[in-house]
Design an enzyme around this catalytic site. Structure first.
Site, PDB file in Angstrom:
ATOM      1  N   THR A  98      -6.659  -8.567   7.614  1.00  0.00           N
ATOM      2  CA  THR A  98      -6.418  -9.357   8.818  1.00  0.00           C
ATOM      3  C   THR A  98      -7.455  -9.068   9.901  1.00  0.00           C
ATOM      4  O   THR A  98      -8.134  -8.045   9.876  1.00  0.00           O
ATOM      5  CB  THR A  98      -5.021  -9.070   9.385  1.00  0.00           C
ATOM      6  OG1 THR A  98      -4.914  -7.657   9.635  1.00  0.00           O
ATOM      7  CG2 THR A  98      -3.933  -9.497   8.412  1.00  0.00           C
TER       8      THR A  98
ATOM      9  N   GLY B 140      -5.997 -16.947   4.907  1.00  0.00           N
ATOM     10  CA  GLY B 140      -5.639 -18.315   5.246  1.00  0.00           C
ATOM     11  C   GLY B 140      -5.423 -19.244   4.072  1.00  0.00           C
ATOM     12  O   GLY B 140      -5.358 -20.460   4.250  1.00  0.00           O
TER      13      GLY B 140
ATOM     14  N   ASN C  23      -7.408   0.377  -0.306  1.00  0.00           N
ATOM     15  CA  ASN C  23      -7.325  -0.305   0.985  1.00  0.00           C
ATOM     16  C   ASN C  23      -8.052   0.513   2.045  1.00  0.00           C
ATOM     17  O   ASN C  23      -7.472   1.371   2.702  1.00  0.00           O
ATOM     18  CB  ASN C  23      -5.848  -0.497   1.365  1.00  0.00           C
ATOM     19  CG  ASN C  23      -5.685  -1.300   2.642  1.00  0.00           C
ATOM     20  OD1 ASN C  23      -6.662  -1.690   3.270  1.00  0.00           O
ATOM     21  ND2 ASN C  23      -4.448  -1.527   3.043  1.00  0.00           N
TER      22      ASN C  23
ATOM     23  N   SER D  41       1.919  -6.166  13.068  1.00  0.00           N
ATOM     24  CA  SER D  41       1.581  -4.765  13.321  1.00  0.00           C
ATOM     25  C   SER D  41       2.635  -3.909  12.630  1.00  0.00           C
ATOM     26  O   SER D  41       3.318  -3.102  13.242  1.00  0.00           O
ATOM     27  CB  SER D  41       1.555  -4.474  14.827  1.00  0.00           C
ATOM     28  OG  SER D  41       1.218  -3.121  15.053  1.00  0.00           O
ATOM     29  N   VAL D  42       2.759  -4.140  11.314  1.00  0.00           N
ATOM     30  CA  VAL D  42       3.788  -3.461  10.534  1.00  0.00           C
ATOM     31  C   VAL D  42       3.497  -1.970  10.407  1.00  0.00           C
ATOM     32  O   VAL D  42       4.406  -1.143  10.434  1.00  0.00           O
ATOM     33  CB  VAL D  42       3.928  -4.120   9.150  1.00  0.00           C
ATOM     34  CG1 VAL D  42       4.915  -3.370   8.279  1.00  0.00           C
ATOM     35  CG2 VAL D  42       4.378  -5.574   9.319  1.00  0.00           C
TER      36      VAL D  42
ATOM     37  N   CYS E   3      -7.369   0.757   6.503  1.00  0.00           N
ATOM     38  CA  CYS E   3      -6.279   1.482   7.166  1.00  0.00           C
ATOM     39  C   CYS E   3      -6.793   2.246   8.380  1.00  0.00           C
ATOM     40  O   CYS E   3      -7.963   2.626   8.429  1.00  0.00           O
ATOM     41  CB  CYS E   3      -5.642   2.490   6.211  1.00  0.00           C
ATOM     42  SG  CYS E   3      -4.967   1.774   4.717  1.00  0.00           S
TER      43      CYS E   3
ATOM     44  N   THR F 280       0.046 -14.873   4.102  1.00  0.00           N
ATOM     45  CA  THR F 280       0.945 -15.458   5.098  1.00  0.00           C
ATOM     46  C   THR F 280       1.707 -16.668   4.577  1.00  0.00           C
ATOM     47  O   THR F 280       2.868 -16.884   4.950  1.00  0.00           O
ATOM     48  CB  THR F 280       0.139 -15.832   6.354  1.00  0.00           C
ATOM     49  OG1 THR F 280      -0.509 -14.658   6.862  1.00  0.00           O
ATOM     50  CG2 THR F 280       1.033 -16.402   7.442  1.00  0.00           C
TER      51      THR F 280
ATOM     52  N   THR G 210       0.826  -1.205   0.000  1.00  0.00           N
ATOM     53  CA  THR G 210       0.000   0.000   0.000  1.00  0.00           C
ATOM     54  C   THR G 210       0.856   1.249   0.000  1.00  0.00           C
ATOM     55  O   THR G 210       1.804   1.364   0.780  1.00  0.00           O
ATOM     56  CB  THR G 210      -0.944   0.004   1.216  1.00  0.00           C
ATOM     57  OG1 THR G 210      -1.782  -1.153   1.156  1.00  0.00           O
ATOM     58  CG2 THR G 210      -1.819   1.245   1.223  1.00  0.00           C
TER      59      THR G 210
ATOM     60  N   GLY H 132      -3.331 -16.119   8.345  1.00  0.00           N
ATOM     61  CA  GLY H 132      -2.891 -17.502   8.282  1.00  0.00           C
ATOM     62  C   GLY H 132      -4.052 -18.484   8.340  1.00  0.00           C
ATOM     63  O   GLY H 132      -5.227 -18.088   8.362  1.00  0.00           O
TER      64      GLY H 132
END
EC number: 1.3.-.-
Length: 324
Positions: free
Chosen positions: A214, A265, A148, A92-93, A151, A287, A68, A238
């Protein structure tokens, strides 16, 4: 099924690993509005960068989705940014971004070298920033934009824009007014009714919706009694979230007439088939790429065989065939 190697995929290994699979004559192409993908598999935004190019035959994917991009450079959240969880991962990037100028001149050309459609992910901390980023990407050589709307939103006290149908409609309508490119809209799972949000995106001009991002989660260090992630909370992804994502995809697909892109997932071709049956037209893989960088290409190669086993001559024959 394709062979799994316990070492990096290089040279002859890659050619052998991705040798033709059963069902190679199955038509895997899927339409996303005016955009037709050679197959329904692409990376989720933030989970694939040009640096992974040497690890898999990217040219065999349906598309690539960029990380993004925001108008200005962002450094992201404090560390610790990633941690494992049972059957998944928390992150938590905080979406680091080089800003649109550096993205257009330095980053986007590296994605375009793969020779597949490039979908640029657009972010914003306010409604206006989405519109600004869209304007700053005008003329950029990409096949579509993914808006996106999951955010953090500074206009509403840190809530996701994607939780408010009116805000989603405003963002997407403004982006649609500023570009002729197909628009994917990435939705947040943190809502009561995903169908309501998907319909808001559709009304505003979305070509497709991506379901979903997520799931809000956290991890605790019992020794320090502090959150493991530097930002306190993060997003769970995941295999653990696949049943949740499947439900959201099914609900969204029954609520709108535009395509739904399933995300959450997915790590095998069988997972893809489940999402297609639930109503997805295409899928995004996230993931799985962290532990198996070649996962997406493996999925593409295995998908035709799964379609053939189900008696489908084309992948689109599976879409939305869930029996209720």
């Amino acid at each position: 099924m394709t062979e799994v190697l316990d070492r990096p995929v290089v040279g002859d290994d890659r050619d052998r690993l991705f040798a033709a699979a059963p069902g190679a004559d199955v038509d895997l192409s899927v339409p996303l509005g005016p955009l037709t993908l050679a197959n329904p598999v692409m990376p989720a935004s933030g989970c694939f960068g040009p640096e992974l190019g040497p690890l898999l035959p990217v040219r065999e994917l349906g598309a690539v989705v960029t990380k993004t991009v925001f108008s200005q450079r962002r450094s992201g959240n404090p560390s610790h940014r990633l941690t494992e969880s049972a059957l998944g991962m928390l992150n938590s990037v905080g979406i680091p971004s080089p800003g649109t100028t550096a993205f257009v001149h330095d980053v986007l050309p590296r994605y375009r070298e793969f020779g597949v459609p490039v979908i640029a992910s657009v972010g914003g901390l306010t409604v206006d920033e989405y519109w600004q980023v869209t304007e700053e990407l005008a003329g950029a050589e990409c096949a579509a934009l993914e808006v996106n709307v999951s955010c953090p939103n500074l206009e509403h006290g840190g809530l996701a824009i994607g939780a408010d149908p009116a805000a989603v409609e405003a963002v997407v309508a403004g982006v649609a007014a500023r570009t002729a490119l197909p628009l994917l809209v990435k939705l947040t799972p943190g809502v009561t009714d995903i169908g309501e949000i998907a319909r808001a995106a559709e009304r505003a001009g979305a070509t497709a919706v991506t379901v979903s991002n997520t799931f809000p989660a956290m991890a605790v260090d019992v020794r320090t009694r502090k959150a493991v992630l530097g930002n306190g909370i993060g997003g769970l992804s995941g295999p653990a979230v696949k049943p949740l994502a499947l439900r959201l995809v099914w609900q969204a697909a029954t609520a709108v007439d535009i395509p739904v892109i399933g995300c959450g997932g997915i790590s095998t071709a069988r997972d893809v088939v489940e999402f297609l049956i639930a109503g997805a037209t295409a899928v995004q893989v996230g993931t799985a790429t962290f532990t198996r960088p070649y996962a997406m290409a493996e999925i593409v190669r295995d998908l035709a065989g799964h379609c053939a086993e189900l008696g489908a001559e084309a992948v689109h024959e599976l879409i939305g065939t869930l029996r209720t």
